[in-house]
Motif scaffolding. Sequence first.
Motif, PDB file in Angstrom:
ATOM      1  N   LEU A 173       1.387   8.322   3.713  1.00 39.63           N
ATOM      2  CA  LEU A 173       2.159   7.083   3.824  1.00 39.63           C
ATOM      3  C   LEU A 173       2.176   6.578   5.264  1.00 39.63           C
ATOM      4  O   LEU A 173       1.961   5.386   5.525  1.00 39.63           O
ATOM      5  CB  LEU A 173       3.593   7.300   3.332  1.00 39.63           C
ATOM      6  CG  LEU A 173       3.776   7.407   1.822  1.00 39.63           C
ATOM      7  CD1 LEU A 173       5.147   7.968   1.486  1.00 39.63           C
ATOM      8  CD2 LEU A 173       3.562   6.057   1.162  1.00 39.63           C
ATOM      9  N   HIS A 174       2.399   7.464   6.215  1.00 35.00           N
ATOM     10  CA  HIS A 174       2.409   7.077   7.628  1.00 35.00           C
ATOM     11  C   HIS A 174       1.060   6.495   8.036  1.00 35.00           C
ATOM     12  O   HIS A 174       0.998   5.466   8.705  1.00 35.00           O
ATOM     13  CB  HIS A 174       2.727   8.290   8.506  1.00 35.00           C
ATOM     14  CG  HIS A 174       4.169   8.688   8.501  1.00 35.00           C
ATOM     15  ND1 HIS A 174       4.879   8.928   9.645  1.00 35.00           N
ATOM     16  CD2 HIS A 174       5.046   8.903   7.482  1.00 35.00           C
ATOM     17  CE1 HIS A 174       6.122   9.260   9.348  1.00 35.00           C
ATOM     18  NE2 HIS A 174       6.238   9.255   8.030  1.00 35.00           N
ATOM     19  N   LEU A 175      -0.014   7.165   7.649  1.00 39.29           N
ATOM     20  CA  LEU A 175      -1.353   6.721   8.054  1.00 39.29           C
ATOM     21  C   LEU A 175      -1.761   5.408   7.394  1.00 39.29           C
ATOM     22  O   LEU A 175      -2.377   4.555   8.037  1.00 39.29           O
ATOM     23  CB  LEU A 175      -2.372   7.821   7.749  1.00 39.29           C
ATOM     24  CG  LEU A 175      -2.214   9.095   8.577  1.00 39.29           C
ATOM     25  CD1 LEU A 175      -3.172  10.169   8.089  1.00 39.29           C
ATOM     26  CD2 LEU A 175      -2.431   8.805  10.060  1.00 39.29           C
ATOM     27  N   VAL A 176      -1.427   5.240   6.130  1.00 42.23           N
ATOM     28  CA  VAL A 176      -1.787   4.003   5.423  1.00 42.23           C
ATOM     29  C   VAL A 176      -1.065   2.814   6.041  1.00 42.23           C
ATOM     30  O   VAL A 176      -1.681   1.775   6.327  1.00 42.23           O
ATOM     31  CB  VAL A 176      -1.472   4.124   3.911  1.00 42.23           C
ATOM     32  CG1 VAL A 176      -1.460   2.779   3.225  1.00 42.23           C
ATOM     33  CG2 VAL A 176      -2.469   5.050   3.241  1.00 42.23           C
ATOM     34  N   VAL A 177       0.227   2.940   6.259  1.00 44.05           N
ATOM     35  CA  VAL A 177       0.982   1.840   6.856  1.00 44.05           C
ATOM     36  C   VAL A 177       0.451   1.533   8.251  1.00 44.05           C
ATOM     37  O   VAL A 177       0.230   0.367   8.596  1.00 44.05           O
ATOM     38  CB  VAL A 177       2.496   2.155   6.884  1.00 44.05           C
ATOM     39  CG1 VAL A 177       3.263   1.137   7.716  1.00 44.05           C
ATOM     40  CG2 VAL A 177       3.040   2.202   5.470  1.00 44.05           C
TER      41      VAL A 177
ATOM     42  N   MET B  76       0.836  -1.209   0.000  1.00 41.46           N
ATOM     43  CA  MET B  76       0.000   0.000   0.000  1.00 41.46           C
ATOM     44  C   MET B  76       0.867   1.253   0.000  1.00 41.46           C
ATOM     45  O   MET B  76       0.545   2.239  -0.664  1.00 41.46           O
ATOM     46  CB  MET B  76      -0.953  -0.002   1.202  1.00 41.46           C
ATOM     47  CG  MET B  76      -2.021  -1.079   1.134  1.00 41.46           C
ATOM     48  SD  MET B  76      -3.115  -0.888  -0.275  1.00 41.46           S
ATOM     49  CE  MET B  76      -3.922   0.631   0.141  1.00 41.46           C
ATOM     50  N   ALA B  77       1.965   1.222   0.754  1.00 39.47           N
ATOM     51  CA  ALA B  77       2.886   2.363   0.755  1.00 39.47           C
ATOM     52  C   ALA B  77       3.488   2.548  -0.638  1.00 39.47           C
ATOM     53  O   ALA B  77       3.597   3.677  -1.131  1.00 39.47           O
ATOM     54  CB  ALA B  77       3.985   2.152   1.796  1.00 39.47           C
ATOM     55  N   ALA B  78       3.833   1.440  -1.286  1.00 32.48           N
ATOM     56  CA  ALA B  78       4.375   1.518  -2.643  1.00 32.48           C
ATOM     57  C   ALA B  78       3.339   2.083  -3.609  1.00 32.48           C
ATOM     58  O   ALA B  78       3.669   2.875  -4.498  1.00 32.48           O
ATOM     59  CB  ALA B  78       4.840   0.135  -3.110  1.00 32.48           C
ATOM     60  N   ALA B  79       2.081   1.706  -3.412  1.00 34.31           N
ATOM     61  CA  ALA B  79       1.014   2.226  -4.278  1.00 34.31           C
ATOM     62  C   ALA B  79       0.835   3.730  -4.085  1.00 34.31           C
ATOM     63  O   ALA B  79       0.704   4.487  -5.065  1.00 34.31           O
ATOM     64  CB  ALA B  79      -0.292   1.487  -3.987  1.00 34.31           C
ATOM     65  N   VAL B  80       0.840   4.193  -2.840  1.00 38.59           N
ATOM     66  CA  VAL B  80       0.716   5.632  -2.566  1.00 38.59           C
ATOM     67  C   VAL B  80       1.899   6.374  -3.185  1.00 38.59           C
ATOM     68  O   VAL B  80       1.730   7.403  -3.844  1.00 38.59           O
ATOM     69  CB  VAL B  80       0.622   5.908  -1.043  1.00 38.59           C
ATOM     70  CG1 VAL B  80       0.765   7.390  -0.742  1.00 38.59           C
ATOM     71  CG2 VAL B  80      -0.686   5.371  -0.486  1.00 38.59           C
ATOM     72  N   TRP B  81       3.112   5.855  -2.989  1.00 40.74           N
ATOM     73  CA  TRP B  81       4.302   6.486  -3.553  1.00 40.74           C
ATOM     74  C   TRP B  81       4.206   6.539  -5.073  1.00 40.74           C
ATOM     75  O   TRP B  81       4.518   7.559  -5.680  1.00 40.74           O
ATOM     76  CB  TRP B  81       5.554   5.721  -3.121  1.00 40.74           C
ATOM     77  CG  TRP B  81       6.829   6.364  -3.583  1.00 40.74           C
ATOM     78  CD1 TRP B  81       7.569   7.277  -2.899  1.00 40.74           C
ATOM     79  CD2 TRP B  81       7.493   6.166  -4.834  1.00 40.74           C
ATOM     80  NE1 TRP B  81       8.665   7.654  -3.642  1.00 40.74           N
ATOM     81  CE2 TRP B  81       8.638   6.982  -4.843  1.00 40.74           C
ATOM     82  CE3 TRP B  81       7.232   5.381  -5.952  1.00 40.74           C
ATOM     83  CZ2 TRP B  81       9.515   7.028  -5.918  1.00 40.74           C
ATOM     84  CZ3 TRP B  81       8.102   5.423  -7.023  1.00 40.74           C
ATOM     85  CH2 TRP B  81       9.236   6.243  -7.004  1.00 40.74           C
TER      86      TRP B  81
ATOM     87  N   SER C  24       4.066  10.369  14.734  1.00 47.43           N
ATOM     88  CA  SER C  24       4.944  10.302  13.564  1.00 47.43           C
ATOM     89  C   SER C  24       4.549  11.310  12.490  1.00 47.43           C
ATOM     90  O   SER C  24       5.337  11.597  11.594  1.00 47.43           O
ATOM     91  CB  SER C  24       4.938   8.890  12.970  1.00 47.43           C
ATOM     92  OG  SER C  24       3.781   8.667  12.190  1.00 47.43           O
ATOM     93  N   LEU C  25       3.353  11.846  12.589  1.00 46.44           N
ATOM     94  CA  LEU C  25       2.920  12.841  11.606  1.00 46.44           C
ATOM     95  C   LEU C  25       3.682  14.156  11.747  1.00 46.44           C
ATOM     96  O   LEU C  25       3.657  14.988  10.836  1.00 46.44           O
ATOM     97  CB  LEU C  25       1.412  13.086  11.724  1.00 46.44           C
ATOM     98  CG  LEU C  25       0.543  11.883  11.374  1.00 46.44           C
ATOM     99  CD1 LEU C  25      -0.918  12.203  11.627  1.00 46.44           C
ATOM    100  CD2 LEU C  25       0.763  11.445   9.941  1.00 46.44           C
ATOM    101  N   ALA C  26       4.374  14.330  12.849  1.00 42.44           N
ATOM    102  CA  ALA C  26       5.160  15.551  13.024  1.00 42.44           C
ATOM    103  C   ALA C  26       6.340  15.592  12.057  1.00 42.44           C
ATOM    104  O   ALA C  26       6.700  16.662  11.565  1.00 42.44           O
ATOM    105  CB  ALA C  26       5.664  15.654  14.463  1.00 42.44           C
ATOM    106  N   SER C  27       6.926  14.437  11.745  1.00 47.63           N
ATOM    107  CA  SER C  27       8.108  14.453  10.881  1.00 47.63           C
ATOM    108  C   SER C  27       7.802  14.914   9.457  1.00 47.63           C
ATOM    109  O   SER C  27       8.563  15.708   8.911  1.00 47.63           O
ATOM    110  CB  SER C  27       8.821  13.101  10.896  1.00 47.63           C
ATOM    111  OG  SER C  27       8.024  12.105  10.332  1.00 47.63           O
TER     112      SER C  27
ATOM    113  N   ALA D  63      13.185   3.231  -0.082  1.00 44.94           N
ATOM    114  CA  ALA D  63      13.153   3.758   1.285  1.00 44.94           C
ATOM    115  C   ALA D  63      11.749   3.653   1.874  1.00 44.94           C
ATOM    116  O   ALA D  63      11.582   3.312   3.051  1.00 44.94           O
ATOM    117  CB  ALA D  63      13.624   5.202   1.308  1.00 44.94           C
ATOM    118  N   VAL D  64      10.742   3.917   1.067  1.00 48.00           N
ATOM    119  CA  VAL D  64       9.347   3.847   1.532  1.00 48.00           C
ATOM    120  C   VAL D  64       8.981   2.410   1.890  1.00 48.00           C
ATOM    121  O   VAL D  64       8.439   2.135   2.965  1.00 48.00           O
ATOM    122  CB  VAL D  64       8.396   4.432   0.462  1.00 48.00           C
ATOM    123  CG1 VAL D  64       6.953   4.095   0.763  1.00 48.00           C
ATOM    124  CG2 VAL D  64       8.584   5.937   0.363  1.00 48.00           C
ATOM    125  N   VAL D  65       9.284   1.480   0.999  1.00 50.50           N
ATOM    126  CA  VAL D  65       8.965   0.067   1.255  1.00 50.50           C
ATOM    127  C   VAL D  65       9.790  -0.460   2.424  1.00 50.50           C
ATOM    128  O   VAL D  65       9.264  -1.135   3.316  1.00 50.50           O
ATOM    129  CB  VAL D  65       9.186  -0.785  -0.016  1.00 50.50           C
ATOM    130  CG1 VAL D  65       9.088  -2.271   0.284  1.00 50.50           C
ATOM    131  CG2 VAL D  65       8.174  -0.400  -1.089  1.00 50.50           C
TER     132      VAL D  65
END
Length: 162
Positions: free
Chosen positions: A133-137, A37-42, A113-116, A72-74
């Motif tokens: 990406l943070h929320l989906v993962v 899912m992160a790869a799909a969003v990216w 983690s949304l702060a970063s 890096a995302v995956v």
Amino acid sequence: MDRTSHLTNAHPAPRTDATARPSRLRRFMGLLAAAAMAAAVWTIAVPVLGVELDVAEVPGGPVGARTAGLAAVVGSSLLSGALGWIVLAVLERWTARGPRLWRGIAVTIAVLSLASPLTMTGDVGAAITLSLLHLVVAAVVVGAFTGVTGHPEPAVRPAESR
């Protein structure tokens, strides 16, 4: 009262360990699904929409020092999910409320983690993409690891009620 009324399940039995806790395979598949899912969003954000995921090395540092690429995302999705799984396994050994406690910890960490993305990007599109990406993962991992099905956890586990 008819003859079959005793066969209906007016009050479902409490879930046992076998049904309450997702299997290792389900958790592993959830880990892979989170990375996918992160790869799909990216893939939608970067190549299709043209978002540049340039980030700073440290909060407040110069943006553009690093680019969040697909690897890096995956990789970070898999790493964060694996670390979460380890913490969940430890909590399940120490307490009967391990999954519930872990879910609270995981959601808190996801929110923090949304702060970063907000402090380490210079672009609104990058901040939105990284936040997504943070929320989906987090959503996929929490759902897969704790078996979120819409059914509340039993007040007392069967082994404790004896």
